[in-house]
Design a protein around this motif. Structure first.
Motif: not given
Length: 651
Positions: A303-312, A601-611
């Motif tokens: 969960f911690l690794v996935i939620s890291c906000p690097c991409a955003l 596009q980047n915001i949607i990609l980051a949020f979508g995959v992480k969710a």
């Protein structure tokens, strides 16, 4: 959350530089992409692959403490810099950073015996950071390239000799010499008869600029032909190139609303994630019959690794860097990412006429001689106009004709009406309608229908003809209006200080429906304020940046045309078109919209995959490998998407 570049440069030469920007990011110079920078990651990757191979073939000696030590050593080159940065952040009072998230997740993986995954997560995170840094440098490359335009020395004339000094040491009024292939070090006036300059670094235009004596020249231009001499008009600190460099370097400091929101979001989001991970670890104890601490801890680490906000955190400013860089490469300077956003919403464009859609230079449009040969008629007119410095006179003087010139005698200027003189014994009058009426000269009715500036001529008490003088349209003016409609700017209005009849004619020629002439600067300001009263109107004003400063400041977006040499344009406008091409406004809109599209596009990609992967991870359906993709993989995809801005063709 403030994101700093992980110091993976422990093995890098001490000469390497790291520049810290106001946004909290440390971005290395281009040397950060050199081979040395990747040595820690290469060491970890090699040891990880060997370790996985030894595990797979179940080698007898690769057990217990040997296995732990092997993976521990593999972890250190990439893990130690991250842990170090996390500790530094904690000391500064910034507890919830991605460094802490990655440290907890990977050390936790070691604690439950998942050594290869612990190394792999940190390795991919480190490689992702390196790629992100390289991408930022690439995106900012167009902006950084301007730094190379800064001239290193000036050849100044002192004590009857030319000597080389730093441009900062040259004072206003001194004479400098620029040899072929050298950059002009300071703004000035051309003393030589002519010059051919490459201004591409300043304007984005590759076509050489041919200039004559007394023309203005700007620092950063490259001399293409012969040795030239220049009289300095600005100190280096006040030169155009210095102002442009300062403006472009500081553009990234003006964050867009999207960028500011994401940064604020990350500060709140990260601590929430940490507490949720703690919840994932311990709360199931109260609700699950077969609770196993190690299993739920593993899920929490995922969960911690996935939620890291690097991409955003990285992909959004990277998108804006790309937009600012693409614009500067095209001779368009945005004063900040916020104006890239503002430009996307423009639906109403108000424009000045003279110097914006016209060249601001009078040219002869029509010659009508009555009872005289055109060439002879023009000789009389030119002989008179030689005595005047009026812009109209300069336009007439450009008329070229072979043969001997006439000499005008007893020339006198009649204020507000024109000139009177004697040529070849004949009285000659050159001027407006009032001058003709005062001298009882009959004027043909056809002159009443002419809206442009006209010069009437009488020779020997008889009307001899007229010359129509008009300001030329810029070559791309018509195309600009058509393209503006195509990109959705439906409301276009022209406001000019020129007389209304001329303004209306130019507007008609360009297919602009609304136009008003005879306006003072305050009148233009009132018109723009009226448009802004309708909240649906997002108004951009484009003008020459000198007498239009109030309107530039009042508009939602102020665009200065040909702002290279205008102090007022640099100070007042939000966007500066470095050339005199109005079509660059369309290009600015296209770049802005593409930038915003890629950012979202980047915001949607980051949020979508992480969710998606967060839900799978919490449910035990995702491993550390999926977690790595959701973090580093998405960040890399966002980077690849953002750097597309550098490859797009905006012509």
């Amino acid at each position: 959350m403030k994101k700093k570049k992980v110091n993976l440069r422990e093995l890098k030469p001490k000469s390497a530089e790291v520049h810290t920007h106001d946004d909290g990011h440390n971005h290395g110079h281009s040397d950060s992409s050199s081979f040395d920078t990747y040595i820690p990651a290469i060491i970890s990757f090699t040891m990880l692959i060997i370790g996985i191979g030894l595990d797979y073939f179940d080698i007898s000696f690769f057990k217990d403490w040997v296995r732990i030590a092997w993976y521990g050593i593999a972890y250190l080159p990439v893990g130690f810099p991250v842990i170090k940065e996390g500790w530094k952040s904690i000391i500064r009072g910034n507890f919830f950073t991605e460094f802490l998230l990655m440290s907890i997740a990977t050390i936790g993986a070691f604690a439950i015996g998942e050594y290869p995954e612990g190394v792999a997560v940190m390795l991919f995170y480190a490689v992702g950071e390196l790629f992100q840094n390289a991408a930022v440098n690439r995106a900012k490359g167009n902006i950084k390239a301007l730094l190379d335009v800064r001239p290193k020395e000036a050849t100044v004339f002192r004590d009857n000799d030319y000597i080389n000094v730093s441009p900062e040491e040259v004072t206003i009024g001194e004479k400098i010499q620029v040899r072929v292939g050298e950059k002009i070090p300071l703004d000035g006036v051309l003393l030589s008869d002519k010059a051919s300059l490459n201004t591409a670094a300043l304007t984005g235009e590759s076509k050489p600029d041919s200039l004559l004596k007394e023309s203005k020249v700007y620092a950063g231009s490259i001399n293409l032909e012969s040795v030239i001499e220049i009289k300095v008009t600005n100190t280096f600190e006040d030169s155009s190139i210095a102002r442009i460099l300062d403006l472009v370097q500081n553009a990234t400091a003006r964050k867009s609303k999207t960028e500011l929101f994401i940064r604020q979001f990350a500060r709140i989001y990260t601590p929430i994630v940490v507490f949720l991970a703690i919840g994932v670890t311990f709360l199931p104890y109260f609700f699950v019959d077969d609770y196993v601490f190690q299993n739920w801890l593993y899920r929490a680490l995922i969960f911690l690794v996935i939620s890291c906000p690097c991409a955003l955190v990285i992909s959004i400013p990277l998108g804006y860097f790309g937009g600012l860089g693409a614009a500067s490469r095209n001779g368009i300077l945005f004063k900040g990412a916020s104006f890239l956003d503002a430009m996307t919403k423009i639906n109403t464009l108000v424009m000045d006429k003279t110097g914006t859609v016209t060249k601001g230079v009078f040219k002869i449009k029509e010659i009508k001689a009555i009872g005289w040969e055109e060439s002879q008629f023009m000789k009389y007119l030119i002989a008179m106009e030689e005595q005047s410095t009026h812009p109209v006179a300069k336009a007439i003087m450009e008329y070229k004709e072979n043969g001997d010139d006439y000499d005008a005698k007893e020339v006198s200027e009649i204020a507000g009406k024109g000139l009177k003189g004697i040529i070849n014994g004949k009285t000659v009058l050159v001027g407006n309608k009032a001058l003709m009426i005062d001298n009882d000269i009959t004027i043909p009715n056809e002159t009443d229908s002419l809206v442009e500036s006209i010069v009437l001529v009488s020779i020997d008490h008889t009307f001899a003809g007229y010359v129509v003088i008009a300001d030329e349209l810029k070559e791309d003016a018509k195309e600009t209006i058509t393209e503006l409609h195509n990109v959705g700017v439906k409301n276009i209005m022209m406001l000019s200080g020129d007389k209304d009849s001329i303004t209306q004619q130019v507007a008609k020629e360009l297919n602009i429906e609304k136009a008003k002439g005879g306006l003072l600067p305050e009148d233009k300001l009132n018109e723009v304020e009226t448009l802004k009263q309708n909240p649906e109107n997002k108004v951009a004003f484009i003008g020459d940046g000198i007498n239009d400063a109030p309107v530039l400041a009042a508009s939602n977006v102020g665009i200065a045309m040909g702002g290279l040499g205008s102090d007022v344009a640099i100070e007042t406008a939000d966007v500066i078109i470095q050339t005199d091409q109005p079509s660059k406004v369309v290009r600015a809109i296209k770049i802005s919209r593409s930038t915003r599209k890629i950012v979202w596009q980047n915001i949607i990609l980051a949020f979508g995959v992480k969710a998606i992967v967060l839900i799978l991870g919490a449910g035990g359906l995702a491993t550390m490998w999926e977690a790595v993709f959701a973090d580093v993989g998405v960040a890399l995809l966002a980077i690849l998407n953002a750097i597309r801005l550098q490859r797009m063709n905006w012509s």
